[in-house]
Design a protein around this motif. Structure first.
Motif, PDB file in Angstrom:
ATOM      1  N   ALA A 207       0.839  -1.192   0.000  1.00  0.00           N
ATOM      2  CA  ALA A 207       0.000   0.000   0.000  1.00  0.00           C
ATOM      3  C   ALA A 207       0.870   1.236   0.000  1.00  0.00           C
ATOM      4  CB  ALA A 207      -0.914   0.002   1.227  1.00  0.00           C
ATOM      5  N   GLU A 208       0.443   2.236  -0.754  1.00  0.00           N
ATOM      6  CA  GLU A 208       1.162   3.503  -0.758  1.00  0.00           C
ATOM      7  C   GLU A 208       0.212   4.638  -1.103  1.00  0.00           C
ATOM      8  OE1 GLU A 208       4.296   3.466  -3.685  1.00  0.00           O
ATOM      9  OE2 GLU A 208       3.237   1.968  -4.860  1.00  0.00           O
ATOM     10  N   VAL A 209       0.563   5.806  -0.620  1.00  0.00           N
ATOM     11  CA  VAL A 209      -0.180   7.016  -0.924  1.00  0.00           C
ATOM     12  C   VAL A 209       0.541   7.756  -2.046  1.00  0.00           C
ATOM     13  CG1 VAL A 209      -0.978   9.246  -0.046  1.00  0.00           C
ATOM     14  CG2 VAL A 209      -1.061   7.214   1.424  1.00  0.00           C
ATOM     15  N   TYR A 210      -0.181   8.106  -3.090  1.00  0.00           N
ATOM     16  CA  TYR A 210       0.399   8.841  -4.210  1.00  0.00           C
ATOM     17  C   TYR A 210       0.443  10.326  -3.833  1.00  0.00           C
ATOM     18  CZ  TYR A 210      -0.077   4.752  -7.300  1.00  0.00           C
ATOM     19  OH  TYR A 210       0.034   3.510  -7.889  1.00  0.00           O
ATOM     20  N   ALA A 211       1.611  10.795  -3.474  1.00  0.00           N
ATOM     21  CA  ALA A 211       1.772  12.152  -2.961  1.00  0.00           C
ATOM     22  C   ALA A 211       1.247  13.188  -3.954  1.00  0.00           C
ATOM     23  CB  ALA A 211       3.247  12.427  -2.655  1.00  0.00           C
ATOM     24  N   GLY A 212       0.377  14.045  -3.450  1.00  0.00           N
ATOM     25  CA  GLY A 212      -0.148  15.128  -4.269  1.00  0.00           C
ATOM     26  C   GLY A 212      -1.250  14.741  -5.224  1.00  0.00           C
ATOM     27  N   ALA A 213      -1.578  13.469  -5.300  1.00  0.00           N
ATOM     28  CA  ALA A 213      -2.600  13.004  -6.238  1.00  0.00           C
ATOM     29  C   ALA A 213      -3.963  12.999  -5.556  1.00  0.00           C
ATOM     30  CB  ALA A 213      -2.265  11.609  -6.748  1.00  0.00           C
ATOM     31  N   PRO A 214      -4.956  13.658  -6.140  1.00  0.00           N
ATOM     32  CA  PRO A 214      -6.272  13.731  -5.506  1.00  0.00           C
ATOM     33  C   PRO A 214      -7.121  12.492  -5.783  1.00  0.00           C
ATOM     34  CG  PRO A 214      -6.296  14.977  -7.535  1.00  0.00           C
ATOM     35  CD  PRO A 214      -4.891  14.466  -7.368  1.00  0.00           C
ATOM     36  N   HIS A 215      -8.222  12.388  -5.055  1.00  0.00           N
ATOM     37  CA  HIS A 215      -9.179  11.316  -5.303  1.00  0.00           C
ATOM     38  C   HIS A 215      -9.623  11.375  -6.769  1.00  0.00           C
ATOM     39  CE1 HIS A 215     -12.260   8.387  -4.231  1.00  0.00           C
ATOM     40  NE2 HIS A 215     -13.105   9.096  -4.958  1.00  0.00           N
ATOM     41  N   GLY A 216      -9.636  10.212  -7.429  1.00  0.00           N
ATOM     42  CA  GLY A 216     -10.028  10.167  -8.837  1.00  0.00           C
ATOM     43  C   GLY A 216      -8.893  10.411  -9.807  1.00  0.00           C
ATOM     44  N   PHE A 217      -7.647  10.240  -9.335  1.00  0.00           N
ATOM     45  CA  PHE A 217      -6.488  10.662 -10.136  1.00  0.00           C
ATOM     46  C   PHE A 217      -6.303   9.895 -11.436  1.00  0.00           C
ATOM     47  CE2 PHE A 217      -4.642   7.806  -6.800  1.00  0.00           C
ATOM     48  CZ  PHE A 217      -4.110   6.804  -7.601  1.00  0.00           C
ATOM     49  N   THR A 218      -6.929   8.750 -11.614  1.00  0.00           N
ATOM     50  CA  THR A 218      -6.745   7.993 -12.863  1.00  0.00           C
ATOM     51  C   THR A 218      -7.713   8.400 -13.964  1.00  0.00           C
ATOM     52  OG1 THR A 218      -8.278   6.242 -12.199  1.00  0.00           O
ATOM     53  CG2 THR A 218      -5.954   5.957 -11.593  1.00  0.00           C
ATOM     54  N   MET A 219      -8.713   9.200 -13.640  1.00  0.00           N
ATOM     55  CA  MET A 219      -9.808   9.462 -14.571  1.00  0.00           C
ATOM     56  C   MET A 219      -9.597  10.747 -15.356  1.00  0.00           C
ATOM     57  SD  MET A 219     -11.681   6.835 -14.287  1.00  0.00           S
ATOM     58  CE  MET A 219     -11.392   5.399 -13.232  1.00  0.00           C
ATOM     59  N   ALA A 220      -9.223  10.616 -16.629  1.00  0.00           N
ATOM     60  CA  ALA A 220      -8.843  11.774 -17.439  1.00  0.00           C
ATOM     61  C   ALA A 220     -10.024  12.654 -17.824  1.00  0.00           C
ATOM     62  CB  ALA A 220      -8.118  11.308 -18.703  1.00  0.00           C
ATOM     63  N   ASP A 221     -11.246  12.199 -17.571  1.00  0.00           N
ATOM     64  CA  ASP A 221     -12.411  12.985 -17.968  1.00  0.00           C
ATOM     65  C   ASP A 221     -13.051  13.729 -16.797  1.00  0.00           C
ATOM     66  OD1 ASP A 221     -13.326  10.679 -16.761  1.00  0.00           O
ATOM     67  OD2 ASP A 221     -14.862  10.237 -18.252  1.00  0.00           O
ATOM     68  N   ILE A 222     -12.367  13.782 -15.643  1.00  0.00           N
ATOM     69  CA  ILE A 222     -12.866  14.566 -14.521  1.00  0.00           C
ATOM     70  C   ILE A 222     -11.745  15.489 -14.022  1.00  0.00           C
ATOM     71  CG2 ILE A 222     -14.549  12.800 -13.866  1.00  0.00           C
ATOM     72  CD1 ILE A 222     -12.745  12.014 -11.558  1.00  0.00           C
ATOM     73  N   PRO A 223     -12.097  16.547 -13.276  1.00  0.00           N
ATOM     74  CA  PRO A 223     -11.085  17.567 -12.929  1.00  0.00           C
ATOM     75  C   PRO A 223      -9.928  17.062 -12.071  1.00  0.00           C
ATOM     76  CG  PRO A 223     -13.303  18.447 -12.650  1.00  0.00           C
ATOM     77  CD  PRO A 223     -13.464  16.981 -12.894  1.00  0.00           C
ATOM     78  N   SER A 224     -10.118  15.970 -11.328  1.00  0.00           N
ATOM     79  CA  SER A 224      -9.067  15.508 -10.414  1.00  0.00           C
ATOM     80  C   SER A 224      -8.006  14.641 -11.087  1.00  0.00           C
ATOM     81  CB  SER A 224      -9.697  14.719  -9.253  1.00  0.00           C
ATOM     82  OG  SER A 224     -10.480  13.649  -9.741  1.00  0.00           O
ATOM     83  N   TYR A 225      -8.056  14.508 -12.388  1.00  0.00           N
ATOM     84  CA  TYR A 225      -7.059  13.696 -13.103  1.00  0.00           C
ATOM     85  C   TYR A 225      -5.647  14.215 -12.859  1.00  0.00           C
ATOM     86  CZ  TYR A 225      -4.537  11.653 -17.080  1.00  0.00           C
ATOM     87  OH  TYR A 225      -3.640  10.993 -17.887  1.00  0.00           O
ATOM     88  N   ASP A 226      -4.744  13.273 -12.611  1.00  0.00           N
ATOM     89  CA  ASP A 226      -3.325  13.590 -12.427  1.00  0.00           C
ATOM     90  C   ASP A 226      -2.537  12.649 -13.339  1.00  0.00           C
ATOM     91  OD1 ASP A 226      -0.591  13.238 -11.321  1.00  0.00           O
ATOM     92  OD2 ASP A 226      -1.282  14.595  -9.743  1.00  0.00           O
TER      93      ASP A 226
END
Length: 246
Positions: A207-226
């Motif tokens: 388990a790890e936390v993706y530093a600086g990445a918001p909830h939903g970071f994999t989804m390129a069609d929503i604002p939280s994409y990283d």
């Protein structure tokens, strides 16, 4: 490699699903892709295609099929916060009706379909609510699931009697958890609870936390994409799949 829409019959009806990676004359490992709240839509299909292009056959069901065929709500314009909130407000009640019992029963049909074309065991990758649902599936069908990749999942540790972390002892799959940073749906305290449960159960996990990445970071069609976090997720997911079901 393009995919196609298919139908999978469940105990409660027929789920519309996106399937990619079928190659005539070639038996590929299977991956069950469990969507986020916003449903089966073009970006999900793009992600499925990318996984399939690595040599897997991937099934992404519309887990909200009881509410209708995908898309349940319009998914154009989710980059706009007003549209995103409107979609969330409409889909949240649908999500609440997808109980653990219903998801586990549906998963039997999804896994059976995948096993028929890819063999067993299979892997699961899940996103947002799909990370929680993937955990519940892996716990309920431990001998059929070799790996679970869970990304920006929420609700893995709650105060409820049905909290997923309480069934960690049922897991046999290798688990990878990629958490979002500062995620109100998965606080540091909740992450610690999940890790403690996995450790106590002797589960093979990372388990790890993706530093600086918001909830939903994999989804390129929503604002939280990283983009960086999304690419990192693919790297970790492919490594997990190669170790477990390749």
């Amino acid at each position: 490699m393009g995919g196609k829409m298919i139908e999978v019959r469940t105990a409660d009806g027929v789920a519309d699903c996106y399937l990619a990676g079928l190659e005539e004359g070639e038996r590929r490992p299977g991956v069950l892709f469990v969507m986020d709240l916003f449903g089966l839509r073009p970006h999900i299909k793009h992600m499925v295609d990318r996984i399939a292009d690595r040599g897997f056959v991937v099934l992404a069901p519309n887990v909200f099929y009881r509410a209708g065929r995908a898309p349940i709500v319009p998914t154009d314009g989710l980059q706009d916060l007003a549209n995103l909130q409107e979609a969330f407000d409409k889909l949240a009640p649908v999500m609440s009706e997808l109980t653990t019992d219903r998801m586990v029963a549906d998963a039997d049909a999804y896994l059976s379909h995948l096993e028929g074309i890819a063999g067993s065991p299979v892997a699961i990758t899940g996103y947002c609510m799909g990370g929680r649902l993937g955990w519940e599936i892996a716990a309920a069908h431990p001998n059929r699931v070799a790996a679970l990749g869970s990304f920006h999942a929420g609700g893995l540790a709650t105060d409820g009697e049905d909290s997923p972390h309480l069934c960690a002892g049922a897991l046999k799959a290798e688990i990878y958890l990629g958490f979002a940073d500062g995620d109100e749906h998965m606080t540091p305290e909740q992450i610690a609870t999940v890790e403690s449960a996995l450790q106590d159960a002797g589960v093979n996990y990372h388990a790890e936390v993706y530093a600086g990445a918001p909830h939903g970071f994999t989804m390129a069609d929503i604002p939280s994409y990283d983009e960086d976090a999304a690419e990192r997720h693919f790297t970790e997911l492919f490594a997990l799949l190669d170790r477990t079901v390749r």
